[in-house]
Write a protein that holds these residues in place. Structure first.
Motif, short mmCIF file in Angstrom:
data_model
loop_
_atom_site.label_atom_id
_atom_site.label_comp_id
_atom_site.label_asym_id
_atom_site.label_seq_id
_atom_site.Cartn_x
_atom_site.Cartn_y
_atom_site.Cartn_z
N THR A 75 -6.75 2.50 -0.74
CA THR A 75 -5.53 3.27 -0.94
C THR A 75 -5.15 4.09 0.29
O THR A 75 -3.98 4.23 0.60
N THR A 76 -6.12 4.69 0.96
CA THR A 76 -5.81 5.44 2.18
C THR A 76 -6.85 5.10 3.23
O THR A 76 -7.89 4.53 2.93
N GLU A 77 -6.56 5.51 4.48
CA GLU A 77 -7.51 5.17 5.54
C GLU A 77 -8.78 6.01 5.43
O GLU A 77 -9.80 5.66 5.99
N TYR A 98 2.56 2.37 -10.05
CA TYR A 98 2.92 3.78 -10.21
C TYR A 98 3.24 4.42 -8.86
O TYR A 98 4.26 5.10 -8.69
N ILE A 99 2.37 4.16 -7.87
CA ILE A 99 2.55 4.80 -6.57
C ILE A 99 3.67 4.12 -5.77
O ILE A 99 4.50 4.79 -5.16
N GLY A 100 3.65 2.80 -5.77
CA GLY A 100 4.56 2.07 -4.89
C GLY A 100 5.93 1.81 -5.47
O GLY A 100 6.91 1.70 -4.72
N LEU A 101 6.02 1.71 -6.79
CA LEU A 101 7.30 1.31 -7.39
C LEU A 101 7.86 2.35 -8.34
O LEU A 101 9.01 2.25 -8.77
N GLY A 102 7.06 3.32 -8.74
CA GLY A 102 7.57 4.38 -9.61
C GLY A 102 7.08 4.25 -11.04
O GLY A 102 6.46 3.25 -11.43
N GLY A 106 -2.40 10.14 -0.06
CA GLY A 106 -1.40 9.20 0.42
C GLY A 106 0.01 9.70 0.07
O GLY A 106 0.22 10.19 -1.05
N SER A 107 0.95 9.58 1.00
CA SER A 107 2.28 10.16 0.78
C SER A 107 2.95 9.62 -0.48
O SER A 107 3.62 10.36 -1.20
N PHE A 167 1.60 -0.16 -0.28
CA PHE A 167 2.31 0.42 -1.43
C PHE A 167 1.87 1.85 -1.72
O PHE A 167 2.59 2.58 -2.38
N THR A 168 0.67 2.22 -1.30
CA THR A 168 0.19 3.56 -1.66
C THR A 168 0.16 4.52 -0.49
O THR A 168 0.04 5.71 -0.69
#
Lengths: 264, 370
Positions: B220-222, A226-230, B78-79, B179-180
Motif C-alpha cells: 500500500t505504501t513505500e 475504498y481507497i482508489g475509487l471511493g 498514503g494520500s 490506487f492507494t
C-alpha cells in the motif's frame, strides 16, 4: 410478562439489532450494484482466490486441529497451560504482527532460505497466504473440536478398546463420528475467519501471483476500491462479498445437515 | 471464574487502560487547559506518509510556539487513504497530500474543501539494498554517474546501465499500489521516463517490471516496502521520495538511496511538460485509471469541517516562515514560495494570502495541476 423476561428480550433485541443494523444498511446501499459487482471479472477472481486460500487454510486447521484438540482434551501434561496460551496467540496479537512473523519465519530467516531453495514462494504466493491465514484461523477449529471431545465420555473409547479395537480404530470409529458436527463447525469457523482476513495478507500476500496474473484477495480488493475509487465502489463489492459468504454459509449448513440426516 | 472475578477483571482493565491514557496525556501536555476556545479544540494533522519526518519536526516546533493548543496525534499514511479517512471522519484541521490530484479528486468532490495550496516539491529517488550484489553494483554506477557531465555520452551510458541492472535483471523491485498511494503511479511515471530518456522507448523498462508479476512486490505504501527490503525480499524500492529516503536510510542499516536526473525524477517544475509525455495506467478493483505524470508536489488544505481552523492557519504560517522552509529543505523538499493555490482562491484564509498566489498568476505551473 415478567420484568426478567422483558429485560432479557430487550437486551436480546438490542444485541441482534447491533449486528443486523450495519449489515442491513450495507446490503440496502449496495443492493442496486450487486449485479455489476458479480459481473466484474477481477472481483470474481478475487472471490475465487479468497475461497481457495480459505478452504486450504480450513483443511489445514481441521487436519492439525483434530489431533491437537484431542490431546488437549484428553491428556494432562506439565506445559499444558503454556500450550493453551500459545494456541490463543493468533486471537490476541494484531494480525499485521502475524503477517510479519510469517514473513520472518518462512521467507527471510529460519525456514525461509530452505523453502526458497525448494522453490516454495511465500511473499505474494499461495503458500504464504495459506500459512498466514492458517496461523490465524486454526485456533477456532481447535477450540471448537476440543470442546466436543471434552463432552465425549472417555468410557466409550475404553469400551471399544476392551473389545479389542486399536487406539487408532477406537479414535476413528468412536471419537470421530461423535465429534463430526464440531469438526464441521470448526472447519466453517476457520474458513469464515480466513475469508475475512486482511491484516496479515497486507504484509504477506497483498496479491497472489498465479501464472502471469496478480489476484487480490477479496478483503484487499475492497480496501483498494475504498481507497482508489471511493466508498460507493467499496460498498458494491462489500455487499457482494457479504452476500457470497452468507450463501456459502447457508449452502454449507444445508449440505452438512443432509449428510448428517443420511448417516442417521 | 465467578462473577466477582469477572467484574474485578473488567474494573482492572478499565483502570489500567484509562490510567495509562490519562498519564500520557499529562506528560505530553495535551490536556493543558486554557480559557481560549481555539486552544481547547484539538488540532490534528493528516498528511501523506512521506511528510512524516518534515511535518513531525514542524509539529514539534509548533507545539513549542503554541503550548496552549491541544495538538492531536498526527496521522501519516498514503494520500488516497488519508483523503478517504477525512471524508469518513472529518477529524483533521489540515490535510496534506503528495500530489495535486488527491485533494481535488476526493475532498473537492465531497465538498470538504475547494482549494489546495502547493507548498513544496520533492523528487523520486530509488532506495537500494547495499547488502545485495545488484544493489551494490547500482550504487557504484550511480557514484560514477555523478562524476560525468549531465547528458554526456558516459553519463547517458551509465544511467542506461543503472536502469538495465534494476529492470532488465532478476533483481526484485518494490513499488506502491497506484490506487492507494500516489508514489505508486509516480514510480510508473519515473520508470517510463527513464525508458524514454535513456532507451528512447517509454515501454521498455515498464514492460520488464510491470509486465512480470514476479519481478515486483507491491504494497500500500513505500513504508511497507522498506520492511520487506530490510528482511531481504526486495533489492530496490522505486516508490521512494527524497523527503522520506533521507531519514529512512538512516533508520535501516545497509540501505542507501540514489537520486535521479531531473528528466525522470518528477522533481522539477521546469520539466513538467516533458513529464507529460508519458502517463501511468493501472487496473485494479475492476477499474482502469490513467494518472497524469506531474512533478511530486505537496499540497495542503484546511477542510471546511476542520475542528480547529485557526490552529491550522498558524501551522501553515509556520510552514511558510523561514524556519519552516529550512525544515522542508532539510528533508529534501524544495519549498514553493509563494504557495500556489489551485481552486477557489477567495476561500484561502486571509492570513495565508500574503504567502500564496492563485494559479492564474503563475501559468507556467498550470500543467502540474489537474
Amino acid at each position: 410478562m415478567s420484568l426478567f423476561k422483558a429485560s432479557a428480550i430487550s437486551v436480546f433485541s438490542l444485541t441482534v439489532g447491533f449486528f443486523l443494523y450495519p449489515l442491513l444498511l450495507l446490503m440496502y446501499l449496495g443492493w442496486g450494484s450487486l449485479a455489476s459487482a458479480f459481473a466484474t471479472r477481477s472481483f470474481l477472481q478475487s472471490l475465487g482466490i479468497t475461497v481457495a486460500i480459505s478452504t486450504l487454510a480450513s483443511a489445514v486447521a481441521v487436519a492439525s486441529g483434530i489431533p491437537t484438540a484431542y490431546v488437549l482434551a484428553r491428556y494432562e501434561f506439565k506445559l499444558k497451560p503454556l500450550v493453551d496460551a500459545v494456541l490463543d496467540i493468533p486471537i490476541v496479537v494484531p494480525h499485521t504482527v502475524v503477517g510479519l512473523m510469517v514473513v520472518l519465519a518462512f521467507a527471510s530467516y529460519g525456514l525461509g532460505p530452505a523453502l526458497g531453495e525448494l522453490g516454495v514462494q511465500i511473499i505474494d504466493a499461495l503458500p504464504g497466504a495459506v500459512i498466514a491465514v492458517s496461523y490465524l484461523s486454526a485456533t477456532y477449529a481447535i477450540r471448537t473440536i476440543e470442546s466436543a471431545v471434552r463432552l465425549l465420555d472417555p468410557e466409550l473409547e475404553n469400551a471399544a478398546r476392551s473389545l479389542g479395537a486399536s487406539p487408532f480404530r477406537a479414535f476413528a470409529e468412536v471419537v470421530l463420528p461423535s465429534i463430526r458436527g464440531a469438526v464441521l463447525d470448526g472447519a466453517l469457523l476457520s474458513w469464515a475467519r480466513s475469508v475475512s482476513e486482511a491484516g496479515a495478507l497486507l504484509v504477506v500476500a497483498y496479491y497472489v501471483i498465479l501464472g502471469n496474473s496478480s489476484i487480490y484477495p477479496a478483503s484487499i480488493y475492497i480496501y483498494q476500491a475504498y481507497i482508489g475509487l471511493g466508498i460507493n465502489e467499496a460498498i458494491k463489492y462489500s455487499a457482494a462479498l457479504v452476500l457470497f459468504v452468507l450463501a456459502a454459509f447457508l449452502a454449507f449448513r444445508v449440505a452438512a445437515s443432509r449428510v448428517g440426516a443420511k448417516r442417521r | 471464574m465467578d462473577l466477582k472475578g469477572l467484574v474485578l477483571g473488567l474494573v482492572i482493565g478499565l483502570v489500567l487502560g484509562f490510567g495509562v491514557l490519562y498519564g500520557l496525556s499529562r506528560t505530553n501536555g495535551a490536556s493543558t487547559t486554557t480559557a481560549s476556545t481555539t486552544a481547547s479544540r484539538i488540532f490534528s494533522v493528516g498528511a501523506a506518509g512521506t511528510l512524516k519526518f518534515a511535518f513531525g519536526k514542524l509539529l514539534e516546533i509548533y507545539s513549542q510556539l503554541y503550548p496552549s493548543v491541544s495538538v492531536g496525534q498526527p496521522l501519516f499514511e498514503g494520500s488516497g487513504k488519508l483523503a478517504q479517512d477525512e471524508v469518513a471522519s472529518k477529524q483533521f484541521s489540515l490535510v496534506a497530500a503528495a500530489d495535486t490530484a488527491t485533494i481535488p479528486n476526493v475532498l473537492f468532490k465531497n465538498n470538504l474543501a475547494d482549494y489546495e495550496i502547493a507548498f513544496g516539491v520533492t523528487q523520486m529517488a530509488i532506495i537500494v539494498d547495499l547488502n545485495t550484489t545488484v544493489g551494490r553494483e547500482v550504487y557504484d554506477l550511480w557514484k560514477q554517474a555523478q562524476q560525468y557531465q549531465p547528458l554526456s555520452v558516459q553519463w547517458n551510458a551509465t544511467w542506461s546501465e543503472i536502469f538495465k541492472a534494476i529492470a532488465l535483471s532478476s533483481a526484485k523491485v518494490g513499488v506502491s499500489d497506484p490506487f492507494t498511494d500516489p508514489s505508486g503511479y509516480q514510480a510508473i511515471c519515473m520508470i517510463k521516463l527513464a525508458g524514454l530518456t535513456f532507451f528512447n522507448n517509454a515501454s521498455l523498462l515498464y514492460d520488464a517490471i510491470y509486465g512480470n508479476p514476479s519481478k515486483y512486490v507491491m504494497r500500500t505504501t513505500e513504508v511497507d516496502l522498506l520492511s520487506l527490503m530490510a528482511s531481504g525480499q526486495i533489492d530496490f524500492v522505486l516508490s521512494a521520495y527524497l523527503s522520506n529516503a533521507i531519514p529512512q536510510v538512516q533508520e535501516y542499516k545497509g540501505l542507501a538511496y540514489i537520486t535521479l536526473p531531473p528528466q525522470v525524477n518528477l522533481g522539477s517544475l521546469d520539466y513538467a511538460s516533458y513529464y507529460h509525455s508519458v502517463n501511468a495506467t493501472w487496473t485494479e478493483a475492476g477499474r482502469t485509471k490513467t494518472f497524469a505524470c506531474n512533478p511530486v508536489i505537496y499540497t495542503f488544505t484546511v477542510p471546511k469541517t476542520a475542528p480547529n481552523p485557526e490552529a491550522a492557519v498558524e501551522f501553515a504560517l509556520l510552514l511558510f516562515s523561514p524556519e519552516g522552509q529550512d525544515v522542508l529543505r532539510s528533508y529534501g523538499i524544495q519549498p514553493i514560495s509563494p504557495g500556489v493555490v489551485y481552486g477557489n482562491y477567495s476561500d484561502v484564509p486571509a492570513p495565508l494570502k500574503p504567502f500564496t498566489v492563485p494559479l492564474s498568476q503563475v501559468p507556467q505551473y498550470a500543467p502540474a495541476f489537474p
